[in-house]
Motif scaffolding. Structure first.
Motif, mmCIF file in Angstrom:
data_model
loop_
_atom_site.group_PDB
_atom_site.id
_atom_site.type_symbol
_atom_site.label_atom_id
_atom_site.label_comp_id
_atom_site.label_asym_id
_atom_site.label_seq_id
_atom_site.Cartn_x
_atom_site.Cartn_y
_atom_site.Cartn_z
ATOM 1 N N ILE A 107 4.196 3.195 2.374
ATOM 2 C CA ILE A 107 2.935 4.183 2.899
ATOM 3 C C ILE A 107 2.399 5.325 2.361
ATOM 4 O O ILE A 107 1.249 5.810 2.018
ATOM 5 N N LEU A 108 3.658 6.467 2.132
ATOM 6 C CA LEU A 108 3.609 7.617 1.309
ATOM 7 C C LEU A 108 2.824 7.882 0.069
ATOM 8 O O LEU A 108 1.978 8.341 -0.574
ATOM 9 N N PHE A 109 3.071 6.357 -0.564
ATOM 10 C CA PHE A 109 3.296 6.339 -2.074
ATOM 11 C C PHE A 109 1.801 5.140 -2.099
ATOM 12 O O PHE A 109 1.136 5.629 -3.142
ATOM 13 N N GLY A 110 0.881 4.830 -1.158
ATOM 14 C CA GLY A 110 -0.014 3.986 -0.918
ATOM 15 C C GLY A 110 -1.158 4.702 -0.876
ATOM 16 O O GLY A 110 -2.395 4.242 -1.016
ATOM 17 N N LEU A 111 -1.030 5.934 -0.185
ATOM 18 C CA LEU A 111 -2.085 7.033 -0.146
ATOM 19 C C LEU A 111 -3.117 7.133 -0.853
ATOM 20 O O LEU A 111 -4.522 6.843 -0.906
ATOM 21 N N PHE A 221 0.175 -1.805 1.374
ATOM 22 C CA PHE A 221 1.557 -1.016 0.949
ATOM 23 C C PHE A 221 2.885 -1.372 1.546
ATOM 24 O O PHE A 221 3.636 -1.326 0.873
ATOM 25 N N ALA A 222 2.612 -0.807 2.444
ATOM 26 C CA ALA A 222 4.209 -0.864 3.584
ATOM 27 C C ALA A 222 4.860 -2.475 4.144
ATOM 28 O O ALA A 222 5.923 -2.105 3.763
ATOM 29 N N ILE A 223 3.911 -3.268 4.053
ATOM 30 C CA ILE A 223 4.620 -4.723 4.123
ATOM 31 C C ILE A 223 4.854 -4.638 2.485
ATOM 32 O O ILE A 223 5.417 -5.733 2.610
ATOM 33 N N SER A 224 4.172 -4.671 1.450
ATOM 34 C CA SER A 224 4.345 -4.519 -0.222
ATOM 35 C C SER A 224 6.050 -4.225 -0.198
ATOM 36 O O SER A 224 7.023 -4.768 -1.049
ATOM 37 N N ALA A 225 6.115 -3.012 0.460
ATOM 38 C CA ALA A 225 6.922 -2.156 -0.046
ATOM 39 C C ALA A 225 8.413 -2.838 0.556
ATOM 40 O O ALA A 225 9.432 -2.751 0.927
ATOM 41 N N PHE A 226 7.761 -2.821 2.270
ATOM 42 C CA PHE A 226 9.347 -3.775 3.179
ATOM 43 C C PHE A 226 9.589 -4.879 2.562
ATOM 44 O O PHE A 226 11.137 -4.805 1.652
#
Lengths: 343, 302
Positions: A107-111, A221-226
């Motif tokens: 989330i942080l780096f997807g912003l 981004f969150a789901i991808s990073a998960f």
């Protein structure tokens, strides 16, 4: 959770059962050699899972991201620390929480994706890659103040039963990967995935239809990073069996990018095809080098040739089939079908 | 106090000069972006490929320095020719993301070819310019500045001035800008697209060779050059993708900032923040000034 996960259809349950039986019963019944598990099946499934993560953000949402390995590192080290410090969670609990931690980084780096796209976003996500690996490397706490730099991963113990043989580890991975893959297919098919694709195909139109760009992109981004985080934890605990930040360098990110693109952007099965190809091709090339030329070709030259071929394939696919091997497979299937129906 | 100030000056000047090395790599990116609106991700690989070829000619075949340089430059022209013919032309109407990914593939091809042809071991490159402080400056200004850094700075300035003039005042430059603006319209009024592409890619190849020589003389000719070249990306974001002066200003900003941060803040975090500081700086620029300092405001709103 309703908007993310569609309700399950009968097909899903059948698919799940078929895959579980195939992965947990049929393959173990036929494959007995450890080599297959430790060097091919385990890394294949782990990397395919990470590639699904890359697919979600790049193939479905159309955001050019290049930091999968950073999120994998976050997941791997989170899992290590959770098992070390919060043993009550158990292995699966740690796996899920480490995925969530990776998602927070996502989330942080997807912003930045809200402001920029294309190559600009790629540079922003490169920051995550370098920053996460650096952070793990420089703060001793993450590595439990181990000075050697390489930490042995703990044994996987579930409900008091150790899972340490290659076969046992493989079974765990099949279980996790099957669930997450079906989940991803469901998301891609449902309203979540449709939002992603709407943003990918034309963000302005999507926004005017009432799709929130902020929510959709951050969610992707969150789901991808998960997915990457879980894949990273599995990768470290079952394949590498050790944790070192260097293992998750930019090269791994590129590898996953290649798996994603060659496999076929915007497809889930493409992730598996791409991962298999990128993983197996060097094995094939090496065995050709050893058996046909009897070691006359230097190993470094073989790995250079491998690089050239990957690069060429990338160019060729971009020119002739930007949708990758999954699309190629579809086309071939279609041709066979139409031939049959003509007869 | 005076000593501290001198030390700070030294850090800043060292950083600025090191930054010109990034500028040299970034220049190659800008050149191609300016003339074809293509982002060439393989620029780093071109740096590695060209300088390894240069070293290979010199060390394996004992070709004299000047001829080896010319041979390597010719080789880069051939690379440009092949790229134009086999990669860019078929992708003429593809989206920019597709072309970008194809150039990633091109980078892989170049890296692989270079290593297959000239081996993987680190090569030393001696340009006859030492990487040690210039005595005259050290004596008179009490600043320790490497001769190699100064050379790189001069070379970068010369190239940038040259390219700037080329783009601004020549007919070729006008053609290049026309193609970048609208390739279709440019070719319909008779600007030879193929020649322009070939020219630009060859020029970028030669720029890559020069950048590679500078980097190679400092850090040895090795694969790590490709990763170093990635740092040209934040330089471009800060300077703006389509601006030649932007490349040098961006390089200077990145060089100075990362050195100052490394020396003054790095020790609190165990050092090596150089690895990511430029990228984070680039993110801040992206948030507040996405077109960079000198870039044109063409970024599509997302």
């Amino acid at each position: 959770m309703k908007p993310i996960f569609m309700t399950y259809t009968k097909n899903d349950i059948i698919n799940f059962c078929v895959l579980m039986v195939l992965g947990l019963v049929i393959i173990p019944a036929f494959i007995k050699t450890e080599y297959w598990y430790t060097s091919i099946l385990i890394p294949w499934l782990c990397l395919a899972l990470a590639t699904i993560g890359q697919q979600i953000v790049m193939g479905y949402t159309g955001q050019l991201a290049l930091g999968a390995a950073g999120f994998m590192a976050a997941g791997a080290f989170a899992c290590f620390n959770l098992i070390l410090r919060v043993p009550e969670l158990g292995f699966f609990g740690s796996l899920i929480v480490s995925g969530l931690i990776a998602a927070a980084f996502g989330i942080l780096f997807g912003l930045p994706s809200l402001k920029v796209r294309g190559i600009y976003l790629m540079v922003a996500t490169l920051a995550s890659q370098f920053f996460i690996v650096w952070m793990i490397d420089k703060f001793g706490w993450f590595k439990n103040y181990d000075s050697s730099g390489i930490i042995t991963a703990q044994d996987i113990v579930i409900l008091g039963v150790p899972f340490t043989t290659p076969l046992a580890m493989y079974l765990i991975i099949v279980f996790v990967v099957t669930i997450l893959t079906l989940l991803a297919m469901n998301m891609a098919r449902g309203s979540t995935g449709r939002n992603w694709m709407a943003v990918r195909d034309m963000d302005i139109a999507a926004e005017s239809m009432g799709v929130s760009l902020l929510r959709t992109k951050v969610q992707a981004f969150a789901i991808s990073a998960f997915y990457c985080g879980v894949a990273g934890a599995l990768f470290a605990f079952t394949y590498l069996k050790s944790l070192e930040p260097v293992a998750f360098d930019i090269k791994l990110s590129f590898k996953i990018l290649f798996m994603c693109i060659l496999g076929g952007l915007g497809t889930i099965n493409g992730a598996f095809i791409g991962a298999a190809f990128i993983l197996l091709f060097p094995v094939l090339l090496n065995s050709v080098g050893n058996n046909v030329f009897h070691g006359a070709i230097d190993a470094t030259i073989i790995s250079s040739i491998e690089q050239v071929i990957f690069g060429l394939l990338m160019i060729v696919f971009m020119i002739y089939e930007p949708l990758g091997m999954a699309k190629l497979w579809e086309t071939i299937k279609q041709k066979f079908k139409s031939k049959k129906s003509k007869k | 106090m005076v000593n501290e100030l001198l030390f700070f000056m030294e850090v800043v000047v060292g950083g600025l000069l090191a930054g010109t090395m990034y500028s040299l790599v970034a220049l190659g990116f800008v050149l191609i972006f300016k003339a074809s609106a293509t982002f060439n991700f393989s620029q780093g690989a071109m740096v590695f490929f060209s300088v390894l070829a240069f070293c290979g000619f010199m060390q394996d075949f004992n070709v004299p320095f000047v001829f080896a340089f010319i041979l390597a430059a010719l080789l880069m022209v051939v690379v440009g020719l092949c790229t134009e013919r086999f990669v860019l032309r078929p992708l003429m109407n593809a989206s920019e993301d597709t072309v970008l990914m194809a150039t990633i593939g091109l980078g892989y091809v170049l890296e692989g070819l270079a290593q297959a042809a000239w081996g993987v071991e680190v090569r030393r490159l001696d340009l006859g310019i030492g990487d040690f402080p210039v005595p005259w400056i050290a004596d008179n200004l009490k600043l320790f500045i490497s001769a190699l850094d100064i050379t790189a700075g001069i070379v970068a300035t010369l190239m940038i001035v040259g390219l700037f003039l080329l783009f601004k005042y020549t007919k070729i430059g006008l053609g290049l800008r026309a193609v970048a603006d609208d390739a279709g319209a440019a070719s319909s009024i008779g600007i030879p697209l193929k020649h322009i592409m070939l020219l630009v890619w060859s020029a970028a190849g030669v720029v890559a060779l020069v950048a590679g020589c500078m980097w190679g003389a400092r850090a040895g000719v090795q694969f790590a050059l490709v990763d170093l070249a990635l740092k040209a990306l934040p330089v471009l974001i800060i300077g703006g993708f389509s601006s030649i002066p932007g490349a040098i200003v961006g390089g200077l900003i990145i060089g100075a900032t990362e050195k100052v941060l490394e020396v003054y803040i790095g020790p609190f975090f165990g050092g090596a923040i150089e690895g990511w500081a430029p990228y984070v700086l680039a993110i801040f620029f992206l948030l507040y000034r996405p077109e960079g300092l000198f870039g044109e405001k063409i970024i599509r709103r997302v």
